[in-house]
Write a protein that holds these residues in place. Sequence first.
Motif, short mmCIF file in Angstrom:
data_model
loop_
_atom_site.label_atom_id
_atom_site.label_comp_id
_atom_site.label_asym_id
_atom_site.label_seq_id
_atom_site.Cartn_x
_atom_site.Cartn_y
_atom_site.Cartn_z
N LEU A 76 0.83 -1.19 0.00
CA LEU A 76 0.00 0.00 0.00
C LEU A 76 0.87 1.25 0.00
N TYR A 78 0.42 5.90 -0.59
CA TYR A 78 -0.50 7.02 -0.51
C TYR A 78 -0.03 8.12 -1.44
N SER A 79 -0.89 8.52 -2.35
CA SER A 79 -0.58 9.59 -3.30
C SER A 79 -1.28 10.85 -2.84
N GLY A 88 2.80 8.11 -3.64
CA GLY A 88 2.20 6.92 -4.20
C GLY A 88 3.07 5.68 -4.10
N ASP A 131 -6.61 13.21 -2.49
CA ASP A 131 -5.58 12.19 -2.38
C ASP A 131 -6.15 10.81 -2.70
N ASP A 132 -5.26 9.85 -2.89
CA ASP A 132 -5.67 8.49 -3.24
C ASP A 132 -4.84 7.45 -2.51
N VAL A 134 -3.06 3.98 -2.90
CA VAL A 134 -2.46 3.28 -4.04
C VAL A 134 -2.13 1.85 -3.62
N HIS A 136 -0.33 -1.61 -4.49
CA HIS A 136 0.80 -2.09 -5.29
C HIS A 136 0.77 -3.60 -5.42
N PRO A 141 2.16 -0.02 -9.34
CA PRO A 141 0.77 0.12 -8.89
C PRO A 141 -0.12 -0.90 -9.60
N LYS A 143 -3.29 -0.64 -10.33
CA LYS A 143 -4.22 -0.03 -11.27
C LYS A 143 -3.59 0.06 -12.66
#
Length: 238
Positions: A76, A78-79, A88, A131-132, A134, A136, A141, A143
């Motif tokens: 995990l 964080y972006s 991210g 924010d998102d 992310v 992994h 990532p 996604k």
Amino acid sequence: MRADYDRVLKQRNALLKTARLPRGKAIETLDVWDGHLTDLGGQLLAARLGLIADLAPQLARAYAEVAGDGALAAGLGYSSTTPLAGDGAAMRPDGVLPTAAELTASMRERVAERRGDELDRGMTLVGPHRDDLVIHLGPAPAKGFASHGESWSLALGLKLATFALLRADGEDPILILDDVFATLDAERRAALAEVARSAEQTLITAAVLEDVPPELRGGRVEVGAGTVRVLDPGEVAS
């Protein structure tokens, strides 16, 4: 905290829209709302980063169980629009997290940098609301790169990781598994069944009863043809 942040965000966005109008004087009070936004935003960011740090190892374990041998490691990140909060990249288990005060200061600096852009667009461009999380899979990532099967396994792994984290905090959550067994092989069904059996309460849905491991076929409710019927554990569904 989130409700207070959303309230401040709404007020600040309203001021930014007003400030775009001719002779608008709302800009004079924007600094006050900047302070409220960044104070609450820093606290919210600190809470999010702490949660991700706790959740990441749980996800790694849960995904490994679901995906089986040879699967890439799940992580995990964080972006954030606040530079100090993350770009991210996957969070390292031994990483030191910034404090709420440090995050507030970083966010305040970034808000000042984007003030002109925000006035042009009439909206707040910096903060946790943009924010998102992310997810992994290996070094990249998930996604846009993960296959359908990997994406499904990640979703299930995240659910199980959340369940494990709540239990670690002394909670006794209900585990809900919505038609998940049909897509698992025998080994993965057994691993998931073991987790389900450890929960005090588990709710399972399935289109075909045989998809559910026998040891999990307790009290049942049959739904079909516009009817709902409660079955005894030993009763055969129609």
